[in-house]
Every structure is written in C-alpha cells, then in structure tokens.
Design a protein around this motif. Sequence first.
Motif, PDB file in Angstrom:
ATOM      1  N   THR A  83       0.827  -1.206   0.000  1.00  0.00           N
ATOM      2  CA  THR A  83       0.000   0.000   0.000  1.00  0.00           C
ATOM      3  C   THR A  83       0.860   1.253   0.000  1.00  0.00           C
ATOM      4  O   THR A  83       0.558   2.232  -0.707  1.00  0.00           O
ATOM      5  CB  THR A  83      -0.945   0.007   1.218  1.00  0.00           C
ATOM      6  OG1 THR A  83      -1.715  -1.191   1.233  1.00  0.00           O
ATOM      7  CG2 THR A  83      -1.888   1.197   1.169  1.00  0.00           C
TER       8      THR A  83
ATOM      9  N   THR B 244      -5.625  -6.567  -0.986  1.00  0.00           N
ATOM     10  CA  THR B 244      -6.697  -6.045  -0.135  1.00  0.00           C
ATOM     11  C   THR B 244      -7.835  -7.040  -0.006  1.00  0.00           C
ATOM     12  O   THR B 244      -8.379  -7.239   1.089  1.00  0.00           O
ATOM     13  CB  THR B 244      -7.208  -4.715  -0.699  1.00  0.00           C
ATOM     14  OG1 THR B 244      -6.118  -3.801  -0.850  1.00  0.00           O
ATOM     15  CG2 THR B 244      -8.250  -4.103   0.228  1.00  0.00           C
TER      16      THR B 244
ATOM     17  N   GLY C  72      -5.912   4.033   5.143  1.00  0.00           N
ATOM     18  CA  GLY C  72      -6.862   5.123   4.997  1.00  0.00           C
ATOM     19  C   GLY C  72      -6.448   6.113   3.924  1.00  0.00           C
ATOM     20  O   GLY C  72      -7.294   6.620   3.167  1.00  0.00           O
TER      21      GLY C  72
ATOM     22  N   ALA D 150      -7.225   4.637   0.499  1.00  0.00           N
ATOM     23  CA  ALA D 150      -8.631   4.361   0.200  1.00  0.00           C
ATOM     24  C   ALA D 150      -9.185   5.305  -0.857  1.00  0.00           C
ATOM     25  O   ALA D 150     -10.181   4.987  -1.515  1.00  0.00           O
ATOM     26  CB  ALA D 150      -9.462   4.440   1.473  1.00  0.00           C
TER      27      ALA D 150
ATOM     28  N   GLY E  17     -11.478   1.819  -2.994  1.00  0.00           N
ATOM     29  CA  GLY E  17     -12.479   1.912  -1.946  1.00  0.00           C
ATOM     30  C   GLY E  17     -12.457   0.747  -0.971  1.00  0.00           C
ATOM     31  O   GLY E  17     -12.795   0.911   0.208  1.00  0.00           O
ATOM     32  N   GLN E  18     -12.049  -0.446  -1.428  1.00  0.00           N
ATOM     33  CA  GLN E  18     -12.055  -1.610  -0.541  1.00  0.00           C
ATOM     34  C   GLN E  18     -11.094  -1.430   0.637  1.00  0.00           C
ATOM     35  O   GLN E  18     -11.252  -2.077   1.680  1.00  0.00           O
ATOM     36  CB  GLN E  18     -11.713  -2.884  -1.317  1.00  0.00           C
ATOM     37  CG  GLN E  18     -12.002  -4.160  -0.528  1.00  0.00           C
ATOM     38  CD  GLN E  18     -11.742  -5.418  -1.324  1.00  0.00           C
ATOM     39  OE1 GLN E  18     -11.066  -5.399  -2.359  1.00  0.00           O
ATOM     40  NE2 GLN E  18     -12.261  -6.544  -0.860  1.00  0.00           N
ATOM     41  N   LEU E  19     -10.116  -0.548   0.488  1.00  0.00           N
ATOM     42  CA  LEU E  19      -9.205  -0.301   1.601  1.00  0.00           C
ATOM     43  C   LEU E  19      -9.913   0.365   2.776  1.00  0.00           C
ATOM     44  O   LEU E  19      -9.438   0.280   3.913  1.00  0.00           O
ATOM     45  CB  LEU E  19      -8.023   0.563   1.140  1.00  0.00           C
ATOM     46  CG  LEU E  19      -6.903  -0.213   0.465  1.00  0.00           C
ATOM     47  CD1 LEU E  19      -5.936   0.748  -0.222  1.00  0.00           C
ATOM     48  CD2 LEU E  19      -6.149  -1.095   1.466  1.00  0.00           C
ATOM     49  N   ASP E  20     -11.043   1.011   2.523  1.00  0.00           N
ATOM     50  CA  ASP E  20     -11.818   1.537   3.635  1.00  0.00           C
ATOM     51  C   ASP E  20     -12.337   0.393   4.497  1.00  0.00           C
ATOM     52  O   ASP E  20     -12.323   0.474   5.734  1.00  0.00           O
ATOM     53  CB  ASP E  20     -12.975   2.380   3.113  1.00  0.00           C
ATOM     54  CG  ASP E  20     -13.782   3.007   4.240  1.00  0.00           C
ATOM     55  OD1 ASP E  20     -13.194   3.756   5.038  1.00  0.00           O
ATOM     56  OD2 ASP E  20     -14.980   2.731   4.341  1.00  0.00           O
TER      57      ASP E  20
ATOM     58  N   GLN F  25      -9.194  -1.057   6.449  1.00  0.00           N
ATOM     59  CA  GLN F  25      -8.768  -0.300   7.619  1.00  0.00           C
ATOM     60  C   GLN F  25      -9.790  -0.420   8.749  1.00  0.00           C
ATOM     61  O   GLN F  25      -9.423  -0.432   9.934  1.00  0.00           O
ATOM     62  CB  GLN F  25      -8.517   1.167   7.279  1.00  0.00           C
ATOM     63  CG  GLN F  25      -9.745   1.988   6.956  1.00  0.00           C
ATOM     64  CD  GLN F  25      -9.505   3.474   7.151  1.00  0.00           C
ATOM     65  OE1 GLN F  25      -8.589   3.893   7.844  1.00  0.00           O
ATOM     66  NE2 GLN F  25     -10.339   4.292   6.524  1.00  0.00           N
TER      67      GLN F  25
END
Length: 343
Positions: free
Chosen positions: A91, A148, A176, A179, A183-186, A189
């Motif tokens: 990331t 992710t 964060g 993200a 968006g999947q990183l939201d 986290q």
Amino acid sequence: MPLQHAVEDLVRAAIVEDRTFGDLLPQLMEASRSASPAEMSAALPRLAEGIAQAPPNLGGWLAVVSGAWIENGADPAPAGRALVYRITEVTAAALAFGKAWEEAADGKPPPDMQEDQPSQEVFGTVAPGLGDGAVTAMMAWFALPQYTMAGCTMLQMAPDVRASVDERDFRVHVAGQAAQYLGQLDHYQTLLRVLDGERLLVLDRASRRGWTVTIGGIGDNFQLHVLLGGALIGRPGGLDGDRPSPEIIASFLNADVQDEPPLASSPWNLVDAHGEWIWNEGVPADIPAVNGTRVVVIDPPAYQRTFPAGRRFPLMPATLRVDGMHLPEDLGAWWPHIAPATR
C-alpha cells in the motif's frame, strides 16, 4: 501433484520471478480443489514466505490463494501476520505511485487498478518522480486489489490475527490514505480497527444502572446497537422495551442474511461519556475511553431509526457477552465523569 509440492514450486518461482510462475499457478489452484483444510493449513507457512518475499505482481496472486484457502477452512494464523505486514508495504508503494502520477500526469486520472495493466507509458509517467522504485511502485499499484481482497477475508475470519497486529495505528493510517484510490481499503482499515475481547461499560441514564459487556468481531455501531438491545432488553436485571427478534439478533451475530433482509430498529440513542452521539455508521473503536474503559450511555431514542439486518462484514462472527450488572450505588464514582447528551 501434492499440495505441498505445488506450493513449494510456485513460491520458489514467485520469489525469483521465474517465468514458470504462470504455468504453476493453475496447477496449484487445481491441487487446492481436492485439498483438505488440514493440508492447506500445513502449506500456508510456505505460502506466507512467498507473500512476504515475492515482488508485488506475483505475491498478489499468492495472497489471493491464501484468502481462498482461509475462506475454505484453512487456519489463517500461519499467513495472517505476513499478509498484514505485506499489505502495508504494498500500500505504501502504491501511494508513492499515486503521488508521482498526480505530480506528472497534469490532471489525467491514474490508471484503473483493476481494469488497466502496467505498460511502458504508465512507467514512463511515474519514473521521473520515483527513479529506481518506479517498477515496484507500478506493480504494487496494480496488485493492491488482490492483496486487499485477501486481507479483508483473513481479518474477518481471524480474531487472533486481528488481536496480534502491531503498529496498528500506522497500518490504519496507510490504508486510509490509499482508500482514495481503492475503496475496498476503507473496509480493510475498518477491519484493522475491530475490537476483540474489549470490555465496555454500558450506563442507563434513566435508571442509573450499568452493565459490563465484552465485545468481539463487531464491524460497526449498527451491530453494537442491536446486540446491546438483544443482551439487555427483556432479560432478568435488564431494561424494558422491544427486544429485537431472534432472527435479527442472529443476523448480527453469525447467521446468513436473506436476499431481502428484515428491518432492524434502534431502541435507544447511544452517546459517549462526553455526551456526543455514537453514530451507527461508526465503529466501537471510535468510542472514547474514560479511565481506560470505553463508556456507552443509553438515552431515549431521539427519532425512529430503521436499517437492514445483517453484518457489515458477513464472514466475521460477532460476540457480545454481559459480564455483570452494576446497581446505582456501585456507579457513584462514574456519573461525575458522564456529561449530558449534547443534542
């Protein structure tokens, strides 16, 4: 081919970037079809080594395999920490790519991680800003969805791994930041912030009574709200009101949800010790602590809230256990620290 041998061959090819990787990956996938959870668990430590050491473009496929195995019953512990650590590294490299792109592309949006592919044109855009790190950053950018996806599966199904993550705030911060690109990183986290084995003090302002509860695997405050209602309403020593139905409670614990889930309702307004609303869209980790304990205060509902039953993270079972009830005379030292609701 035995699973252990297939893993060994694939990991070795990934680490040294051998061209046979593309042929070996389908062989491993085929061997996985008939493998037992015990066989997959036994092979995961070697797969974890590959995730940690392989370049991002190949390690991402190893991460996908690990996620599939965990979802099919393999013990996530052997790969969990390696996957979390590698996701942070990948990331961070993807963030460097995004920054370099924004500085060089004159407003042109970055390539789509899932629809586009690495190319000489993409490399040429970021190379001036990244120098020798351009190739790794470009590969990390396009591999990030794979890592992710695997990380979200693993964190949902591995409370022991969630509890063992170190440098949590740093990892949450990195996810964060990225993200904005994925968006999947939201979700990822948020999963890093899940509380397991966390004790909360729940206070009812009207009766001045309280309860100590222990929570785990709760993905948002919608879930916390319903599970508190199920634990405290209509039980001996509990509170009056309309208790959620067993079906709805189960859907917030560990049961599958129908295609058209029933509506759950919010029996109370929840606020923190400072009087601020505990928003259902937030997570239990947002609730501030007083003297080391997160405090939830029950107030009458400000308005009628309804929302679909079911967990934000369907693979993650939740727990909420009432450890004890506290009478008003037991809580005299607490109430001076509890502010009135701000709304």
